[in-house]
Design an enzyme around this catalytic site. Sequence first.
Site, PDB file in Angstrom:
ATOM      1  N   GLY A  54     -24.792 -24.828  16.885  1.00 62.58           N
ATOM      2  CA  GLY A  54     -25.725 -23.718  16.768  1.00 62.58           C
ATOM      3  C   GLY A  54     -25.134 -22.513  17.473  1.00 62.58           C
ATOM      4  CD  GLN A  59     -24.542 -18.732  22.030  1.00 61.29           C
ATOM      5  OE1 GLN A  59     -25.151 -19.163  21.068  1.00 61.29           O
ATOM      6  NE2 GLN A  59     -23.730 -19.472  22.775  1.00 61.29           N
ATOM      7  CB  CYS A 107     -24.087 -23.298  26.276  1.00 62.29           C
ATOM      8  SG  CYS A 107     -24.455 -21.658  25.647  1.00 62.29           S
ATOM      9  CG  LEU A 108     -20.460 -22.471  21.331  1.00 57.61           C
ATOM     10  CD1 LEU A 108     -20.490 -21.801  19.964  1.00 57.61           C
ATOM     11  CD2 LEU A 108     -19.320 -23.464  21.431  1.00 57.61           C
ATOM     12  CG  HIS A 149     -29.105 -24.449  23.414  1.00 59.79           C
ATOM     13  ND1 HIS A 149     -28.600 -25.064  24.536  1.00 59.79           N
ATOM     14  CD2 HIS A 149     -28.231 -23.445  23.121  1.00 59.79           C
ATOM     15  CE1 HIS A 149     -27.476 -24.458  24.891  1.00 59.79           C
ATOM     16  NE2 HIS A 149     -27.232 -23.466  24.054  1.00 59.79           N
ATOM     17  CD  GLU A 150     -27.989 -21.937  19.574  1.00 55.73           C
ATOM     18  OE1 GLU A 150     -27.764 -20.794  20.035  1.00 55.73           O
ATOM     19  OE2 GLU A 150     -27.220 -22.897  19.762  1.00 55.73           O
ATOM     20  CG  HIS A 153     -28.483 -18.450  23.593  1.00 50.14           C
ATOM     21  ND1 HIS A 153     -27.773 -18.118  24.736  1.00 50.14           N
ATOM     22  CD2 HIS A 153     -28.002 -19.648  23.188  1.00 50.14           C
ATOM     23  CE1 HIS A 153     -26.905 -19.086  24.997  1.00 50.14           C
ATOM     24  NE2 HIS A 153     -27.031 -20.023  24.077  1.00 50.14           N
TER      25      HIS A 153
END
Length: 168
Positions: A54, A59, A107-108, A149-150, A153
């Site tokens: 995702g 991000q 997480c990226l 999670h997304e 963000h």
Amino acid sequence: MMSTLHEAQILSIAQQGEPVLAQLAQAVSNPLESEVQTLIRNMHATMLAANGVGIAAPQVFQSLRIIIVASRPNPRYPDAPLMEPIAMINPEILWQSTETCLGEEGCLSVENTRAQVARAEHLKMRYLNQQGEKIEADYSGFVARIIQHEVDHLNGVLFVERAELAQD
């Protein structure tokens, strides 16, 4: 479901500490705008290149309410279920279960960190798809975890702020 990845660009991924990751992302007014469609294509390519499941627009330094949910087995999540990628524009969690489950997240935007996070097991979502159509759908398990999670963000929250870091 996602537009083709030809001519997609791999974007830089914001890392923990970047101001864009702490901001409340802005709603997208016109999901059919070519800039929005290009951003979605580039976000998808960036997520795939980084072995993510995702990604959220903040991000990639775009403070907009767009996420991509794309669970699939990969080196970071070998047991992830396989699904068609979904772009969610202006996603809203309409309902979430009180039943939660603990699961490992990474997480990226937070390199080399994984932690246990409690998330709702079931969600009801409303969002616009890439064609600008309003969708309401239910999600559960790992896919519900990715969505939460997304969406975090989009609200300026990183998973490490929610994590129950394991104590040795």
